[in-house]
Scaffold this active site. Structure first.
Site, PDB file in Angstrom:
ATOM      1  N   GLY A 110       0.843  -1.303   0.059  1.00 43.96           N
ATOM      2  CA  GLY A 110      -0.095   0.022  -0.020  1.00 43.96           C
ATOM      3  C   GLY A 110       0.680   1.106   0.199  1.00 43.96           C
ATOM      4  N   CYS A 228      10.888  -1.975  -9.323  1.00 41.76           N
ATOM      5  CA  CYS A 228      12.062  -1.972  -8.504  1.00 41.76           C
ATOM      6  C   CYS A 228      13.187  -2.797  -8.968  1.00 41.76           C
ATOM      7  CB  CYS A 228      11.769  -2.041  -7.090  1.00 41.76           C
ATOM      8  SG  CYS A 228      11.166  -3.633  -6.703  1.00 41.76           S
TER       9      CYS A 228
HETATM   10  N1  SAM Z   1       2.478  -0.823  -5.251  1.00 44.61           N
HETATM   11  C1  SAM Z   1       2.971  -1.704  -3.749  1.00 44.61           C
HETATM   12  C2  SAM Z   1       3.368  -0.779  -2.800  1.00 44.61           C
HETATM   13  O1  SAM Z   1       3.952   0.470  -3.295  1.00 44.61           O
HETATM   14  O2  SAM Z   1       3.413  -0.938  -1.627  1.00 44.61           O
HETATM   15  C3  SAM Z   1       3.919  -2.737  -4.105  1.00 44.61           C
HETATM   16  C4  SAM Z   1       3.581  -3.606  -5.283  1.00 44.61           C
HETATM   17  S1  SAM Z   1       4.615  -4.949  -5.407  1.00 44.61           S
HETATM   18  C5  SAM Z   1       6.041  -4.088  -6.331  1.00 44.61           C
HETATM   19  C6  SAM Z   1       3.825  -5.852  -6.833  1.00 44.61           C
HETATM   20  C7  SAM Z   1       2.653  -6.508  -6.345  1.00 44.61           C
HETATM   21  O3  SAM Z   1       1.944  -7.463  -7.350  1.00 44.61           O
HETATM   22  C8  SAM Z   1       2.785  -7.608  -5.046  1.00 44.61           C
HETATM   23  O4  SAM Z   1       1.831  -7.291  -4.103  1.00 44.61           O
HETATM   24  C9  SAM Z   1       2.311  -8.952  -5.987  1.00 44.61           C
HETATM   25  O5  SAM Z   1       1.650  -9.721  -5.025  1.00 44.61           O
HETATM   26  C10 SAM Z   1       1.324  -8.323  -6.892  1.00 44.61           C
HETATM   27  N2  SAM Z   1       1.508  -9.468  -7.927  1.00 44.61           N
HETATM   28  C11 SAM Z   1       1.997 -10.939  -8.159  1.00 44.61           C
HETATM   29  N3  SAM Z   1       1.286 -11.330  -9.284  1.00 44.61           N
HETATM   30  C12 SAM Z   1       0.760 -10.492  -9.891  1.00 44.61           C
HETATM   31  C13 SAM Z   1      -0.081 -10.545 -10.916  1.00 44.61           C
HETATM   32  N4  SAM Z   1      -0.223 -11.661 -11.838  1.00 44.61           N
HETATM   33  N5  SAM Z   1      -0.941  -9.697 -11.205  1.00 44.61           N
HETATM   34  C14 SAM Z   1      -1.191  -8.644 -10.539  1.00 44.61           C
HETATM   35  N6  SAM Z   1      -0.473  -8.630  -9.311  1.00 44.61           N
HETATM   36  C15 SAM Z   1       0.427  -9.406  -9.021  1.00 44.61           C
END
Ligand code: SAM
Length: 430
Positions: A110, A228
């Site tokens: 989040g 990232c």
């Molecule tokens: N935006 C968040 C933050 O600022 O706190 C971090 C997001 S993290 C980089 C990417 C997210 O994408 C993870 O929570 C992961 O569970 C989710 N994710 C994984 N596979 C996915 C998929 N196939 N489609 C959409 N989201 C996915």
């Protein structure tokens, strides 16, 4: 630090003469950041002990001064979000505004959703979606802690969401799951899981997510894609490939943060605009609430809010499980999408008793409701879930620390029953 051989080769090829400086950056400890929650804090002076230098790319972001910011009651009260400084670059690039419809497609835990919500200042609709169920619950908890009123938290695959929101959003953020090369300093697992094959796998998954995101953006709307990681397959080449297949999009700009050039880890962000396409026609959500639930809510409002009413905008809606929510203006019909929260949760109505929700206490100002101000010691005990003693009229109170609500309690004949949700209670030191 044991960095993967192949990764180092790729970085040397990418960075050329800058590679030695890049390698040296791994000798520095990871940077830690703190972003002030402007939904709750008007003057950041109150957080001065935690705030170091400003983060150049984030108006309300600072480098974290030493201190136990994560364990402080102000953290529990949602006055700030602890976030890696480079990760603070994506939300300002999207520049969400009051009244807009904004989607954060990969939102947990989040960090970026809570920044977008602050930019929207409580007006408009923010949909924060997370694909992983347990991470979606963490997202929900952060949305509530930060006191965000106009947020719908969903737990859906991007393609499912795309069917519910055709060309609907003004702004979309895709903070994609990636190989996490920029997180090597912070997370050993990112190093362990890294392989060229994983980089390629991430690129395929990101392209699929971008396809869904593109469908949900309205014509004229803007999208930020961020990761990232440093790998070109997941960043520049991903965007090139997307633009080749989507002539209706244009690139406005890209930002690349690298630990040998800035105080922060690695981050990539691209800002795109949709310049053509079909219009969406999402049906409006039809809120329903039976009159007894509404009466119970109004009776509670009268006692709890000093002004006799909450002033919350939206439409009350009673969910099948008895939770009463304030649906944000403009929420569409979201059939088929798993919704964890639809706007501000007001409380639970079992047909007899109305029990206010923790989330409600977290999005009000202490001075506007019946409350009790906790001393440092009482605050510690409240956060551990203990019962306190207080002479007040019977009824619900917000438990406040220096004017900021931490949650609810109920006064019954001098005893303050603690209603801090069990999952948020701190472990006792004993
Ligand atoms: N935006 C968040 C933050 O600022 O706190 C971090 C997001 S993290 C980089 C990417 C997210 O994408 C993870 O929570 C992961 O569970 C989710 N994710 C994984 N596979 C996915 C998929 N196939 N489609 C959409 N989201 C996915």
């Amino acid at each position: 630090m044991n960095l993967p051989e192949e990764f180092l080769k790729r970085m040397e090829k990418k960075l050329g003469s800058e590679f030695p400086a890049f390698l040296l950056s791994y000798n520095r400890p990871p940077e830690r950041g703190i972003r002030v929650n402007t939904l709750k804090v008007a003057d950041a002076e109150i957080l001065a002990p935690f705030l170091g230098e400003s983060v150049p790319w984030s108006e309300h972001g600072y480098y974290l001064k030493d201190g136990n910011a994560g364990g402080h009651p102000f953290h529990a009260a949602g006055l700030y979000y602890l976030q890696e400084p480079s990760a603070m670059c994506a939300a300002p690039l999207l520049s969400a505004e009051r009244g807009e419809r904004v989607l954060d497609l990969c939102a947990a835990p989040g960090g970026k959703s809570t920044a977008l919500a602050a930019d929207m200042a409580g007006e408009g609709l923010l949909v924060a979606n997370e694909y992983d169920p347990s991470r979606a619950r963490t997202l929900l908890s952060n949305v509530e802690r930060m006191g965000i009123k106009n947020c719908v938290v969903t737990n859906a695959e991007p393609s499912v969401l795309a069917a519910a929101f055709p060309a609907y959003f003004d702004k979309v953020l895709v903070d994609a799951p990636c190989s996490g090369e920029g997180m090597f300093k912070k997370e050993d697992a990112a190093i362990e899981n890294w392989s060229e094959q994983n980089v390629r796998g991430c690129a395929v998954r990101q392209a699929q997510i971008l396809e869904s995101a593109a469908k949900m953006l309205r014509v004229g709307g803007k999208m930020v894609y961020s990761t990232c990681t440093f790998s070109e397959e997941e960043n520049e080449l991903q965007i090139e490939d997307f633009l080749r297949h989507h002539k209706e999009f244009s690139l406005i700009r890209e930002e690349k943060l690298s630990p040998h050039r800035v105080r922060g880890e690695g981050h990539f962000a691209a800002l795109l605009q949709k310049t053509a396409g079909e219009r969406g026609n999402a049906a409006a959500f039809r809120a329903r609430c039976d009159s007894s639930a509404l009466r119970a809510w109004h009776a509670f409002e009268k006692c709890f809010f000093i002004a006799g009413e909450s002033g919350l905008s939206g439409t009350p809606h009673l969910l099948a499980d008895g939770r009463l929510c304030m649906i944000p203006e403009g929420m569409p019909d979201m059939r088929g999408v798993r919704i964890l929260r639809a706007g501000t949760e007001l409380g639970e109505w079992d047909g007899r008793v109305f029990k206010p929700a923790h989330a409600l206490a977290m999005c009000v100002k202490g001075a506007t409701v019946r409350h009790t101000e906790l001393s440092d010691d009482a605050c510690e005990r409240y956060l551990r879930g203990e019962t306190l003693f207080y002479e007040a009229e019977n009824g619900w109170l917000a438990a406040c620390y220096r004017g900021y609500p931490l949650g609810l309690c109920k006064c019954v004949n001098g005893t303050l029953k603690n209603h801090l949700p069990k999952g948020l209670r701190k472990m006792s030191k004993r």
